[in-house]
Design an enzyme around this catalytic site. Structure first.
Site, short mmCIF file in Angstrom:
data_model
loop_
_atom_site.label_atom_id
_atom_site.label_comp_id
_atom_site.label_asym_id
_atom_site.label_seq_id
_atom_site.Cartn_x
_atom_site.Cartn_y
_atom_site.Cartn_z
N HIS A 240 -0.98 0.67 -1.85
CA HIS A 240 -0.17 1.52 -0.89
C HIS A 240 -0.15 0.51 0.38
O HIS A 240 0.65 0.83 1.19
CB HIS A 240 -0.98 2.58 -0.38
CG HIS A 240 -2.01 2.55 0.30
ND1 HIS A 240 -3.47 2.04 -0.25
CD2 HIS A 240 -2.35 2.44 1.67
CE1 HIS A 240 -4.15 1.76 0.63
NE2 HIS A 240 -3.65 2.06 2.07
C1 UD1 Z 1 -2.54 5.02 6.20
C2 UD1 Z 1 -3.31 3.73 7.09
C3 UD1 Z 1 -3.93 3.02 5.96
C4 UD1 Z 1 -4.78 3.84 4.88
C5 UD1 Z 1 -3.96 4.83 4.15
C6 UD1 Z 1 -4.60 5.52 3.22
C7 UD1 Z 1 -2.66 2.95 9.29
C8 UD1 Z 1 -1.82 1.89 9.94
N1 UD1 Z 1 -2.61 3.15 8.07
O1 UD1 Z 1 -1.52 4.19 5.74
O2 UD1 Z 1 -4.97 2.25 6.77
O3 UD1 Z 1 -5.29 2.92 4.08
O4 UD1 Z 1 -3.41 5.47 5.45
O5 UD1 Z 1 -3.68 6.41 2.71
O6 UD1 Z 1 -3.11 3.95 9.80
N2 UD1 Z 1 3.50 10.00 3.54
C9 UD1 Z 1 3.61 11.18 3.04
N3 UD1 Z 1 2.71 12.22 2.91
C10 UD1 Z 1 1.70 12.14 3.88
C11 UD1 Z 1 1.29 10.93 4.28
C12 UD1 Z 1 2.31 10.01 4.48
O7 UD1 Z 1 4.81 11.60 2.52
O8 UD1 Z 1 0.58 13.12 3.83
C13 UD1 Z 1 4.55 8.97 3.72
C14 UD1 Z 1 5.20 9.27 4.77
O9 UD1 Z 1 6.86 8.84 4.21
C15 UD1 Z 1 4.79 7.73 5.42
C16 UD1 Z 1 4.21 6.89 4.32
O10 UD1 Z 1 3.72 7.94 3.49
O11 UD1 Z 1 5.81 7.16 6.27
C17 UD1 Z 1 3.20 6.12 5.07
O12 UD1 Z 1 2.24 6.91 5.80
P1 UD1 Z 1 1.23 6.36 6.98
O13 UD1 Z 1 0.32 7.27 7.42
O14 UD1 Z 1 2.24 5.78 8.04
O15 UD1 Z 1 0.47 5.10 6.48
P2 UD1 Z 1 0.01 5.11 5.15
O16 UD1 Z 1 0.71 3.97 4.43
O17 UD1 Z 1 -0.46 6.28 4.57
#
Ligand code: UD1
Length: 407
Positions: A240
């Site tokens: 991820h």
């Molecule tokens: C975040 C953390 C990372 C951790 C990871 C675990 C930061 C900078 N990054 O990254 O350290 O390892 O979580 O998963 O805080 N999305 C969904 N549903 C959700 C959450 C996210 O669809 O419930 C999608 C969204 O489109 C979003 C993307 O996933 O843009 C990324 O989510 P985000 O919270 O920005 O960061 P992670 O890559 O999950």
């Protein structure tokens, strides 16, 4: 004493759950102790306040974990959702400040290294409560880890949170060294063990009742390997990190590095929403086998993100785990399952020194080599110091000692 615990994203939930369980235990014991005592001698109960920023919000990325980990529903939900780093961090800060001013806790506990961790740490460190001008103590759980890789957003979150915190709870010896090297005074640093491992040890037994192996047709198919326990040989994959999946070439390299493994074993791939989006965007669907009701003895099978207990069960019986997650390097170490980390570095060196982890890098050949080595090695690992299921109790003991109520 009011202790506010902040969670935001998936990896936070299993690190925070043991602290909440330790508070419950403390309150149970305290209320029993208080029975029959005169009012002025009563021992202090702890009022826990659970704040969920909503950084992760999907049922599979959040709700399921509350259920599996027996976490109470959040007392306060900020509902920030996804956005750029700046917008997400700012939105959490704006909303968290209102909560802090209203609730005025004695201590704020932040865990891990996600954007929610840093955002809430920054607000806590700068807030003045009226009329005292005081602010709550800030405690960081999982302090001191360093990848020394400035391209990782988490590295900035770790360093900055540590330099804001009053109490730094460390999971492994390298954390103490890193913090000392950065000039953090020793009396703020507490090597307590790992609350992620507290959760693993608490829920390992319960995970044995998970039906995920049956659902994924991984049981009683002895044609899939020499398994003696009726469970097929399979590998687990998680990816991820933006550096691995947002860049088409990097993602492709990793998929090529996995080709050989996938030609021999089924590779189960619970895909993060970010990763699933990229698979579509890059038209990578043909690198994966379509999940079907019939068992396939090879290929990478993309499945939905799993809950905590199902994922624990899947990891526990795997022949190998390939990942770019931090927590999974620690969990496989504790379970004695070989792990290949597809990153150039790790902030958790103990998993390589004592554990089952190897840091492969991200090139095709290095990944192939590391997988080959890990599949043929005899697993020899020792569980790291203080990863004994008691980290949260140690943390609570320190918090009570530092709190503002008389002991
Ligand atoms: C975040 C953390 C990372 C951790 C990871 C675990 C930061 C900078 N990054 O990254 O350290 O390892 O979580 O998963 O805080 N999305 C969904 N549903 C959700 C959450 C996210 O669809 O419930 C999608 C969204 O489109 C979003 C993307 O996933 O843009 C990324 O989510 P985000 O919270 O920005 O960061 P992670 O890559 O999950």
């Amino acid at each position: 004493m009011k202790i506010m615990i902040v969670v935001g994203a998936r990896p936070n939930f299993m690190k925070a759950a043991p602290i909440i369980a330790a508070i419950r235990k403390h309150n149970d014991e305290t209320s029993r102790y208080n029975i029959g005592l005169p009012n002025q001698n009563l021992a202090e109960m702890i009022d826990p306040i659970l704040v969920h920023t909503g950084q992760h919000y999907d049922k599979l990325m959040s709700d399921l974990f509350f259920q599996d980990l027996k976490l109470p529903a959040p007392d306060i939900y900020l509902g920030v959702g996804s956005a750029s780093h700046a917008v997400q961090t700012a939105e959490i800060m704006r909303k968290f400040e209102e909560v802090l001013l209203r609730e005025q806790p004695d201590v704020v506990v932040v865990v891990g290294d996600v954007n929610s961790t840093l955002a809430c740490a920054l607000v806590t460190a700068k807030i003045p409560f009226r009329p005292s001008g005081k602010r709550p103590l800030l405690a960081h759980v999982e302090a001191g880890l360093r990848s020394f890789d400035q391209s990782m957003p988490e590295e900035h979150n770790r360093v900055l949170t540590d330099h804001l915190a009053d109490l730094l709870f460390v999971t492994e010896e390298s954390g103490v060294k890193n913090l000392r090297a950065e000039g953090i005074p020793i009396d703020r640093i507490f090597f307590v063990g790992n609350t992620l491992i507290d959760s693993l040890l608490t829920f390992k037994g319960k995970a044995a009742a998970s039906t995920i192996l049956d659902e994924l047709h991984l049981r009683r198919h002895t044609n899939l390997g020499d398994s003696t326990d009726g469970i097929a040989w399979y590998a687990v994959l998680t990816l991820h990190r933006p550096s691995n999946v947002d860049d088409r070439e990097a993602f492709l390299n990793i998929l090529h590095g996995l080709e050989e493994l996938a030609s021999e074993y089924p590779v189960l791939f619970p895909a993060h929403p970010r990763t699933r989006k990229r698979i579509q965007e890059f038209s990578f669907e043909h690198y994966f086998v379509v999940p079907s009701l019939t068992i396939s003895n090879h290929g990478i099978r993309v499945i939905d993100p799993l809950g905590y207990l199902d994922f624990l069960s899947l990891m526990k019986h795997a022949k190998l785990v390939v990942t770019d997650s931090g927590g999974i390097q620690e969990e496989t170490t504790c379970l004695g399952i070989p792990c290949v980390t597809v990153r150039e570095n790790t902030e958790r060196p103990i998993t390589v020194e004592n554990g089952t982890n190897t840091v492969a890098g991200v090139s095709r050949t290095k990944i192939q080599d590391a997988i080959c080595r890990q599949l043929s090695r005899t697993v020899k690992n020792s569980v790291p110091e203080l990863w004994d299921g008691k980290a949260a109790e140690r943390i609570l003991a320190v918090l009570i000692g530092n709190g503002q109520f008389p002991r």
